[in-house]
Design a protein around this motif. Structure first.
Motif, PDB file in Angstrom:
ATOM      1  N   HIS A 365      48.975  42.165  32.701  1.00  0.00           N
ATOM      2  CA  HIS A 365      48.919  42.897  33.822  1.00  0.00           C
ATOM      3  C   HIS A 365      47.229  43.081  34.225  1.00  0.00           C
ATOM      4  O   HIS A 365      46.851  44.257  34.486  1.00  0.00           O
ATOM      5  N   ARG A 366      46.688  41.838  34.059  1.00  0.00           N
ATOM      6  CA  ARG A 366      45.140  42.131  34.526  1.00  0.00           C
ATOM      7  C   ARG A 366      45.046  41.317  35.844  1.00  0.00           C
ATOM      8  O   ARG A 366      45.053  40.260  35.845  1.00  0.00           O
ATOM      9  N   PRO A 367      45.103  42.210  37.048  1.00  0.00           N
ATOM     10  CA  PRO A 367      45.252  41.634  38.195  1.00  0.00           C
ATOM     11  C   PRO A 367      44.000  40.440  38.642  1.00  0.00           C
ATOM     12  O   PRO A 367      44.362  39.246  39.397  1.00  0.00           O
ATOM     13  N   TRP A 368      42.885  40.851  38.176  1.00  0.00           N
ATOM     14  CA  TRP A 368      41.606  40.004  38.222  1.00  0.00           C
ATOM     15  C   TRP A 368      41.867  38.688  37.812  1.00  0.00           C
ATOM     16  O   TRP A 368      41.086  37.545  38.335  1.00  0.00           O
ATOM     17  N   GLY A 369      42.636  38.434  36.778  1.00  0.00           N
ATOM     18  CA  GLY A 369      42.759  37.176  36.209  1.00  0.00           C
ATOM     19  C   GLY A 369      43.195  36.028  36.859  1.00  0.00           C
ATOM     20  O   GLY A 369      43.038  34.975  36.968  1.00  0.00           O
ATOM     21  N   GLY A 370      43.968  36.525  38.147  1.00  0.00           N
ATOM     22  CA  GLY A 370      44.590  35.513  39.152  1.00  0.00           C
ATOM     23  C   GLY A 370      43.593  34.868  39.719  1.00  0.00           C
ATOM     24  O   GLY A 370      43.525  33.705  40.143  1.00  0.00           O
ATOM     25  N   PHE A 371      42.481  35.814  40.082  1.00  0.00           N
ATOM     26  CA  PHE A 371      41.309  35.130  41.166  1.00  0.00           C
ATOM     27  C   PHE A 371      40.591  34.179  40.294  1.00  0.00           C
ATOM     28  O   PHE A 371      39.982  33.233  40.513  1.00  0.00           O
ATOM     29  N   ALA A 372      40.550  34.528  38.736  1.00  0.00           N
ATOM     30  CA  ALA A 372      39.898  33.846  37.723  1.00  0.00           C
ATOM     31  C   ALA A 372      40.175  32.584  37.967  1.00  0.00           C
ATOM     32  O   ALA A 372      39.755  31.514  37.629  1.00  0.00           O
ATOM     33  N   GLY A 373      41.790  32.738  37.660  1.00  0.00           N
ATOM     34  CA  GLY A 373      42.559  31.201  37.522  1.00  0.00           C
ATOM     35  C   GLY A 373      42.471  30.335  38.841  1.00  0.00           C
ATOM     36  O   GLY A 373      42.422  29.167  38.776  1.00  0.00           O
ATOM     37  N   ALA A 374      42.294  30.964  39.878  1.00  0.00           N
ATOM     38  CA  ALA A 374      42.129  30.250  41.279  1.00  0.00           C
ATOM     39  C   ALA A 374      40.614  29.676  41.394  1.00  0.00           C
ATOM     40  O   ALA A 374      40.747  28.470  41.524  1.00  0.00           O
ATOM     41  N   ALA A 375      39.786  30.314  40.841  1.00  0.00           N
ATOM     42  CA  ALA A 375      38.430  29.741  40.581  1.00  0.00           C
ATOM     43  C   ALA A 375      38.174  28.669  39.618  1.00  0.00           C
ATOM     44  O   ALA A 375      37.504  27.553  39.942  1.00  0.00           O
ATOM     45  N   LEU A 376      38.997  28.728  38.737  1.00  0.00           N
ATOM     46  CA  LEU A 376      39.114  27.488  37.622  1.00  0.00           C
ATOM     47  C   LEU A 376      39.848  26.426  38.159  1.00  0.00           C
ATOM     48  O   LEU A 376      39.357  25.239  38.026  1.00  0.00           O
ATOM     49  N   VAL A 377      40.888  26.620  39.158  1.00  0.00           N
ATOM     50  CA  VAL A 377      41.421  25.466  39.850  1.00  0.00           C
ATOM     51  C   VAL A 377      40.575  24.707  40.729  1.00  0.00           C
ATOM     52  O   VAL A 377      40.568  23.442  40.638  1.00  0.00           O
ATOM     53  N   LEU A 378      39.728  25.547  41.444  1.00  0.00           N
ATOM     54  CA  LEU A 378      38.782  24.841  42.369  1.00  0.00           C
ATOM     55  C   LEU A 378      37.616  24.204  41.537  1.00  0.00           C
ATOM     56  O   LEU A 378      37.205  23.251  41.751  1.00  0.00           O
TER      57      LEU A 378
END
Length: 787
Positions: A365-378
């Protein structure tokens, strides 16, 4: 003591017109009451110490201005003081009347003073009306009720005073600071702000590729000059410094222009953003653009930093140019198979890391991790661009050869320039990926909401006073109207609604009361687990509550848990009977039967849903309801289909801003295609010149460049579609769930992928027209002079 009883619509002068004419002939409430105002009821005898506004001249408050005006204000039960902004906007003067609409009923007030307080000129867009506390309670049907009590406390004893207050405050009354109350609203809209910021960084990411390509093209065009400078004694670091400085100039000029353009775009999109804030978070009058120096400073530094980092790679390439090799002007950097293999392996590693981060985000439940995952996809897509380009080129080569010799030459050129082409492919991947991801996410969300509305909005007519959205807990429907509605022919059931805004676990939420028995018989609440009828029946019999999915997520609750609700009649703990789907607000909802609600808070009816007999005439019932309300009450009676359409309209308006961000990223990517193809034309001037010298026509040279640009667009769009699908999974399954707590059913529309690929291929092909003309327009003798 201070009260904030209402947020009514208002108009100046005269009495309201509510003639008993046919509905189509009646003037709309928005025409009669065009503005929204915030009415604050304060104890004028205690207000002097706070010095928040001035009523007359240099007097700090009514109590210090013990003249005839002050006494007249206190004697008049309809006296109000308005801000200078509101007075100038509607040309109001002392003695004029001001009619406000509260709970659908007009209330006539009298302007007794104009406030000169500068702070109030900005609050709620300047639409602030001050009345005496007794006037607020009497005119707005809030006798015996206070919303807030303000205290001035010695800072040295703030903690001890707060502790003493907590010991004596009744249950349901919270203690906090003004900053804490502001923080609650900030926390509520932070996810919305963060999502817009993340989308903006996508455009910055695409722009970094554009700067990289622009500086690379500059290095290509000046290779001979670099060689001369190196031969004359310039060091490698000095050469690199030249191009880093050039990148810094791009960043400085582009950043300055971006501040101006960003301000213009902010003004243009503020309406859509403020509407979203009003619809989702009840934040009104957020329509005035406020320049924030810190935001401007950060944006400029960000643009400059991105430009410097993007210029570093081509600057190092320029530093490696040997004086002896510089005569071959325009030589294209090559990528070895080993280098492509290493980048491909790194890309797949980044994808694996993105998956691991996403799984961890959901579990921890660490919301910022979602944006880290999206950045890694890019990042993974960018690393995979060279290998994907070579693989796609091999697959496309047999097809483009059908265009003749032009297609074969274009495919060969593409293979030889993979290093430079990979840059623009990566830029296109980011743009198309964002396009596909947002389209899939918004489309899935819209279909989910549409299904939810169709299942839960089951009433035939929905009735509320005009202005209910603004008045909220100040809204009251007359009991006589409710009784008369139940007795109307064709009406089989009436479900009533009331709500109170609460603070639970430091977050705002809503406690809502409806008729569970009517909902069980006629409604279609959708639960995350269990049968709706059984859950509602159990909650009704045992005095249990229901919570929305977002509320359960934010507070880590589930069916079977218990919670303690703040209320006027004590704060006992209530068991949660079930968790239901709700997309009205991410703040969260606690739903209970109206009888339980009445035991905790003051009971009232804000709105009602009417269920009709099969075959009953909804239009006739609607007209009869308006007649029952009479000329003194303006009602909004909305049929089922119209309400559903309105919900989807609000939804579409909410995501309108994302399309502007998509367009910006795509425009930047197309500019990258133009720059890359121009650089390729410069690099291949000899090859193109030799083609012309051996008989190739101008038309054929242009066709070669256009085929190549179309292939670049197709490769970038295909890679972007794959990245977009992965980004959509992160948005729907990770980011949305962690920030908003909503379940979205993923829906893949093939048209989204087809349109993204088609539009990008077309855009890239059109972007190749200018470089194609440049290639075909060069004189043969100039192109092959050094051969």
């Amino acid at each position: 003591p201070a009260a904030a009883p209402a947020g009514p619509t208002a108009r100046a002068g005269g009495a309201p017109r509510t003639p008993a004419a046919p509905a189509a002939a009646r003037p709309r409430a928005r025409e009669l009451y065009p503005d929204q105002v915030l009415v604050l009821g304060v104890d004028l005898f205690q207000e002097g110490a706070f010095e928040r506004f001035r009523l007359w001249g240099d007097a700090d408050s009514v109590t210090r201005a013990a003249g005839p005006q002050a006494l007249a204000f206190l004697r008049d039960p309809r006296a109000v003081a308005i801000t200078r902004t509101l007075a100038d906007r509607h040309r109001l003067h002392t003695g004029d009347s001001l009619t406000v609409l509260v709970s659908g009923a007009p209330v006539s007030l009298r302007v007794r003073s104009v406030l000169e307080s500068q702070s109030l000129q900005h609050a709620y867009g300047g639409n602030v009306v001050i009345v005496d506390l007794a006037t607020a309670q009497d005119q707005f049907h809030r006798l015996g009720r206070l919303d807030r009590i303000d205290l001035i406390v010695d800072p040295a004893h703030a903690d001890s005073t707060a502790a003493a207050l907590r010991r004596v405050l009744p249950a349901g009354v919270s203690l906090g600071t003004p900053r804490g109350r502001s923080r609650q609203v900030e926390n509520m809209v932070r996810a919305f702000e963060l999502n817009l910021t993340a989308l903006s960084f996508i455009a910055v990411f695409v722009a970094s590729f554009l700067i990289l390509d622009a500086v690379s093209m500059s290095v290509t065009r000046r290779r001979r000059e670099i060689g001369v400078l190196r031969a004359l004694g310039m060091t490698r670091s000095q050469v690199a410094g030249l191009f880093v400085t050039e990148g810094a100039c791009f960043g400085a000029v582009g950043g300055a222009l971006g501040l101006v353009l960003g301000t213009v775009l902010a003004r243009g999109t503020l309406g859509a953003v403020s509407t979203t804030l009003s619809d989702l978070y009840l934040v009104y009058e957020a329509r005035q653009l406020r320049a924030d120096p810190a935001t401007y400073g950060f944006a400029f530094v960000l643009g400059l930093g991105v430009a410097l980092v993007s210029a570093l790679a081509p600057a190092l390439e320029a530093a490696r140019v040997a004086p002896a090799g510089s005569v071959r002007e325009g030589a294209s950097p090559a990528l070895s198979r080993a280098t492509v293999a290493r980048w491909t392996a790194a890309g797949f590693a980044a994808l694996a890391l993105a998956a691991a981060v996403s799984v961890w985000t959901v579990r921890a439940h660490r919301p910022w991790g979602g944006f880290a995952g999206a950045a890694l996809v890019l990042a993974a897509g960018s690393l995979l661009a060279p290998g994907f380009t070579l693989g796609a080129r091999a697959l496309l080569a047999p097809w483009v050869r059908r265009f003749g010799i032009e297609g074969a030459i274009a495919a060969g050129f593409l293979r030889g320039s993979v290093a430079r082409i990979s840059i623009v492919v990566a830029a296109l991947m980011v743009s198309v990926g964002m396009w596909v991801a947002l389209s899939v996410m918004v489309g899935s969300f819209r279909r989910t909401v549409d299904t939810w509305v169709g299942q839960t909005v089951r009433g035939d007519l929905y009735v509320e006073p005009v202005g209910h959205r603004l008045n909220l807990s100040s809204t009251v429907l007359p009991p006589r109207l409710l009784d008369a509605t139940r007795a109307l022919p064709g009406v089989v059931a009436v479900d009533t609604y009331r709500a109170s805004r609460i603070v639970f676990g430091g977050r705002p939420a809503f406690a809502t009361g409806i008729d569970f028995d009517v909902q069980r018989r006629f409604g279609r609440l959708q639960f995350t687990r269990g049968d709706a009828g059984a859950i509602l029946g159990r909650a009704l019999d045992r005095g249990e509550v229901l919570v929305s999915e977002s509320f359960a997520h934010h507070h880590a609750l589930a069916a079977g848990d218990s919670l303690e609700l703040p209320g006027g009649a004590g704060s006992p703990r209530y068991r949660i009977a079930g968790v239901f789907y709700d997309y009205t607000t991410d703040a969260g909802v606690v739903l209970m039967d109206r009888r339980l609600y009445a035991r905790i808070w003051e009971d009232r009816v804000e709105s009602m849903a009417i269920y009709l007999e099969p075959g009953a005439d909804a239009g006739a019932v609607r007209e009869r309801l308006i007649e029952l309300a009479g000329p003194g009450l303006m009602l909004s009676v909305t049929p089922n289909q119209e309400l559903r359409a309105r919900v989807l309209q609000v939804f579409d308006q909410t995501f309108r801003i994302t399309y502007a961000l998509q367009a910006i990223a795509i425009l930047v990517a197309v500019l990258g295609v133009i720059g890359t193809l121009t650089a390729l034309v410069i690099e291949r001037r000899r090859e193109l010149g030799m083609l012309r010298a051996t008989g190739a026509l101008r038309r054929q040279v242009m066709t070669i460049v256009l085929i190549e640009s179309g292939m670049i667009g197709l490769i970038g769009a295909c890679l972007g579609s794959i990245a977009g699908l992965l980004l959509a999974l992160v948005l729907v399954r990770v980011i949305n769930t962690q920030y908003f707590g909503w379940t979205i059913r993923l829906t893949l529309d093939p048209l989204v992928f087809a349109s993204a690929i088609g539009v990008m291929v077309l855009a890239a092909t059109l972007a190749g027209i200018r470089p194609a003309r440049l290639a075909a327009g060069r004189r043969v003798a100039d192109a092959v002079r050094t051969e």
